[in-house]
Design a protein around this motif. Structure first.
Motif, mmCIF file in Angstrom:
data_model
loop_
_atom_site.group_PDB
_atom_site.id
_atom_site.type_symbol
_atom_site.label_atom_id
_atom_site.label_comp_id
_atom_site.label_asym_id
_atom_site.label_seq_id
_atom_site.Cartn_x
_atom_site.Cartn_y
_atom_site.Cartn_z
ATOM 1 N N ASP A 187 0.720 -1.231 0.051
ATOM 2 C CA ASP A 187 -0.153 -0.445 -0.054
ATOM 3 C C ASP A 187 0.912 1.269 -0.261
ATOM 4 O O ASP A 187 0.762 2.006 -1.336
ATOM 5 C CB ASP A 187 -1.129 0.245 1.568
ATOM 6 C CG ASP A 187 -1.972 1.127 1.793
ATOM 7 O OD1 ASP A 187 -2.359 1.211 0.490
ATOM 8 O OD2 ASP A 187 -2.108 1.942 1.685
ATOM 9 N N ARG A 197 2.551 1.748 -3.425
ATOM 10 C CA ARG A 197 1.473 2.120 -4.656
ATOM 11 C C ARG A 197 1.456 3.488 -3.821
ATOM 12 O O ARG A 197 0.924 4.816 -4.780
ATOM 13 C CB ARG A 197 0.204 1.814 -4.089
ATOM 14 C CG ARG A 197 -0.191 -0.040 -4.599
ATOM 15 C CD ARG A 197 -1.098 -0.597 -4.728
ATOM 16 N NE ARG A 197 -1.165 -1.503 -5.308
ATOM 17 C CZ ARG A 197 -1.870 -2.724 -5.701
ATOM 18 N NH1 ARG A 197 -3.421 -2.636 -4.449
ATOM 19 N NH2 ARG A 197 -2.121 -3.752 -6.290
ATOM 20 N N THR A 239 4.443 5.374 -5.358
ATOM 21 C CA THR A 239 4.830 5.616 -6.832
ATOM 22 C C THR A 239 3.644 6.368 -7.453
ATOM 23 O O THR A 239 3.473 6.947 -8.247
ATOM 24 C CB THR A 239 4.679 3.866 -7.045
ATOM 25 O OG1 THR A 239 3.787 3.344 -7.263
ATOM 26 C CG2 THR A 239 6.132 3.488 -7.201
ATOM 27 N N SER A 282 0.420 4.862 -7.393
ATOM 28 C CA SER A 282 -0.376 4.346 -8.771
ATOM 29 C C SER A 282 -1.792 3.293 -7.723
ATOM 30 O O SER A 282 -2.805 3.005 -8.220
ATOM 31 C CB SER A 282 0.367 2.498 -9.146
ATOM 32 O OG SER A 282 1.446 2.007 -8.013
ATOM 33 N N ALA A 283 -1.513 3.362 -5.955
ATOM 34 C CA ALA A 283 -2.569 3.923 -5.792
ATOM 35 C C ALA A 283 -3.746 4.624 -6.661
ATOM 36 O O ALA A 283 -4.647 4.008 -5.429
ATOM 37 C CB ALA A 283 -2.238 4.375 -4.326
ATOM 38 N N ARG A 333 -4.654 -0.201 -14.155
ATOM 39 C CA ARG A 333 -3.790 -0.716 -13.010
ATOM 40 C C ARG A 333 -2.952 -1.960 -14.539
ATOM 41 O O ARG A 333 -2.164 -2.461 -14.466
ATOM 42 C CB ARG A 333 -3.709 -1.262 -11.918
ATOM 43 C CG ARG A 333 -3.746 -0.608 -10.725
ATOM 44 C CD ARG A 333 -3.938 -1.529 -9.280
ATOM 45 N NE ARG A 333 -3.561 -0.474 -7.938
ATOM 46 C CZ ARG A 333 -4.535 -0.082 -7.903
ATOM 47 N NH1 ARG A 333 -6.005 -0.885 -7.854
ATOM 48 N NH2 ARG A 333 -4.667 0.770 -6.783
#
Length: 362
Positions: free
Chosen positions: A337, A340, A343, A345-346, A353
Motif C-alpha cells: 500500500d 503504491r 509511486t 499507483s494507489a 493497473r
C-alpha cells in the motif's frame, strides 16, 4: 567559492559514487568473512585495511561537510525541483540529513574500532551493511521509492506488531489454562507416575521402548556420562518450552512464530499425559476448587507417552497459521500500500493497473 564548487563536482560525480559503493561493499564483505573467531588476515594487515577504509570514508564525509555545510547550507548546489533552495546542510532534518547521520555514525564506529580502547565495538560493525543502500537509492528511483515506502510503513508495521502481541497474550492465556503443569515429565523414562519420580537412577537402567519403534528398546541418556554410569537424581520437571506461566508461554509462542525447535514443542504437546489430578501440597486433597490457606496447588500425573494426545497439535498449528500467515500478509499489505502511494499507483483504477502492468510486460 571555487573550492566548494570543485568539491561539489567531485561528490556529485557518478564515478565517485561508484567508488564509494565499491568501498562500502568491500567493507561489508570484510566484516562478514574476517571475524575474530576465524580471521583470514593478520592483526597488522587488518589494522592497515581498517585505517585505509577509515581514511577514505572520513575523506568522503569531510568533503560533504565542506561542500554542503555542517548545520547551515552553503548554497553551492544548484536549485532543482527536488531541492528548490538547493541541497540542505550535511546535518539537517531531511531524508538526505538522515543518510548523512548514518554515514557519520559509520565513521565514528570505525574510529572506535581502530583506536586501542579497552572495549570493542563488536557487533556494531554490521551498521556498515545499511550503507549499501545509500549509493543505490541516490541513483535508482526504484530503490529510493522502496526506501521511502519502508520508512513510511514503520508506524503501520508497529500496529501489526501490537496485534501480534495481543494474539500472543490471548494464546498464552489459553495455553496456561490448557497445559499448565501437564507437560511435566520425569527424566527417568522408566518411571510411570510423578509419585514414583524420586530417589536416583544409576547408569540409565532399565532400557525403555524407543520413540517411534516401540518393538525395540533403547538405552536412556540419563545416568551416563562419556559412556560411564553415574548416579543422577530423578526430577519431575517441565520441558524448556512449556505453558506453566504467562512468561514461559510467551517465549514458547515466540519460538513457534519463529518456527524454531518445532519438533520438541509438538512432541511435548502430543505426548501429554491424559491422567492428571490437581492436589493440595499439605493435605493431599483434591485442589481443583482451591486449597486452604498456606497450601499450594500442584499436579499429579502419569508419565507422558508417545502420541497419547495427538489432538493437541491443533493448538500450535492454529497459532502458527494466524501468526505467520495472517500477520505476515498484513505486513506485506502495508508495504504494498505504501509503495503504491509513493509511486502514485494507489490512485489508479483496476483497469489502469492492468494497462500499466501490460505495458511493463511488453
Amino acid at each position: 567559492t571555487t573550492a566548494r564548487k570543485l568539491s561539489y563536482s567531485l561528490v556529485e560525480n557518478q564515478k565517485f559514487d561508484l567508488l564509494v559503493l565499491f568501498a562500502v561493499i568491500f567493507s561489508v564483505i570484510l566484516v562478514q568473512i574476517d571475524t575474530n573467531d576465524n580471521p583470514i588476515f593478520s592483526e597488522a594487515d587488518r589494522l592497515s585495511i581498517d585505517i585505509s577504509l577509515l581514511g577514505f570514508f572520513a575523506m568522503e564525509t569531510s568533503l560533504k561537510i565542506f561542500t554542503y555545510g555542517f548545520l547551515t547550507p552553503t548554497g553551492v548546489s544548484p536549485k532543482s525541483i527536488e531541492y528548490p533552495q538547493g541541497k540542505p546542510a550535511f546535518f539537517s532534518s531531511t531524508e538526505e540529513g538522515g543518510w548523512n547521520l548514518l554515514d557519520a555514525c559509520v565513521v565514528i564506529m570505525m574510529i572506535l574500532d581502530v583506536l586501542p580502547l579497552s572495549f570493542s565495538v563488536g557487533g556494531f560493525k554490521c551498521i556498515r551493511i545499511v550503507r549499501i543502500v545509500r549509493p543505490l537509492q541516490k541513483r535508482s528511483e526504484t530503490v529510493k521509492g522502496l526506501m521511502a515506502a519502508l520508512i513510511a510503513s514503520i508506524g503501520s508495521i508497529f500496529h501489526v506488531i501490537n496485534l501480534l502481541l495481543l494474539l500472543m497474550l490471548v494464546f498464552g492465556l489459553m495455553g496456561v489454562s490448557l497445559f499448565r503443569g501437564r507437560l511435566n515429565t520425569c527424566n527417568d523414562e522408566a518411571i510411570s507416575h510423578s509419585r514414583d519420580c524420586v530417589s536416583f537412577n544409576f547408569g540409565g537402567i532399565p532400557d525403555v521402548p524407543c520413540r517411534g519403534f516401540v518393538q525395540f528398546t533403547c538405552q536412556q541418556s540419563i545416568g551416563r556420562f562419556i559412556g560411564q554410569p553415574i548416579l543422577v537424581p530423578r526430577v519431575w520437571s517441565p520441558p524448556p518450552e512449556n505453558f506453566d506461566n504467562l512468561a514461559a508461554a510467551s517465549i514458547t509462542l515466540l519460538r513457534l512464530s519463529a518456527q524454531d525447535n518445532l519438533r520438541s514443542i509438538f512432541h511435548s504437546l502430543m505426548d501429554m499425559a491424559r491422567y492428571f489430578e490437581i492436589v493440595c501440597s499439605g493435605s493431599g486433597e483434591n485442589g481443583e476448587d482451591g486449597c486452604p490457606a498456606g497450601e499450594n496447588q500442584y499436579i499429579v500425573a502419569s508419565q507422558s507417552q508417545a502420541d497419547t494426545a495427538p489432538e493437541n497439535i491443533l493448538f500450535p498449528l492454529f497459532y502458527i497459521f494466524i501468526a505467520n500467515i495472517f500477520i505476515s500478509q498484513l505486513v506485506i499489505g502495508v508495504l504494498i500500500d505504501n509503495i503504491r502511494r509513493q509511486t502514485g499507483s494507489a490512485l489508479f483504477t483496476e483497469q489502469q493497473r492492468i494497462w500499466r502492468a501490460t505495458l511493463i510486460t511488453m
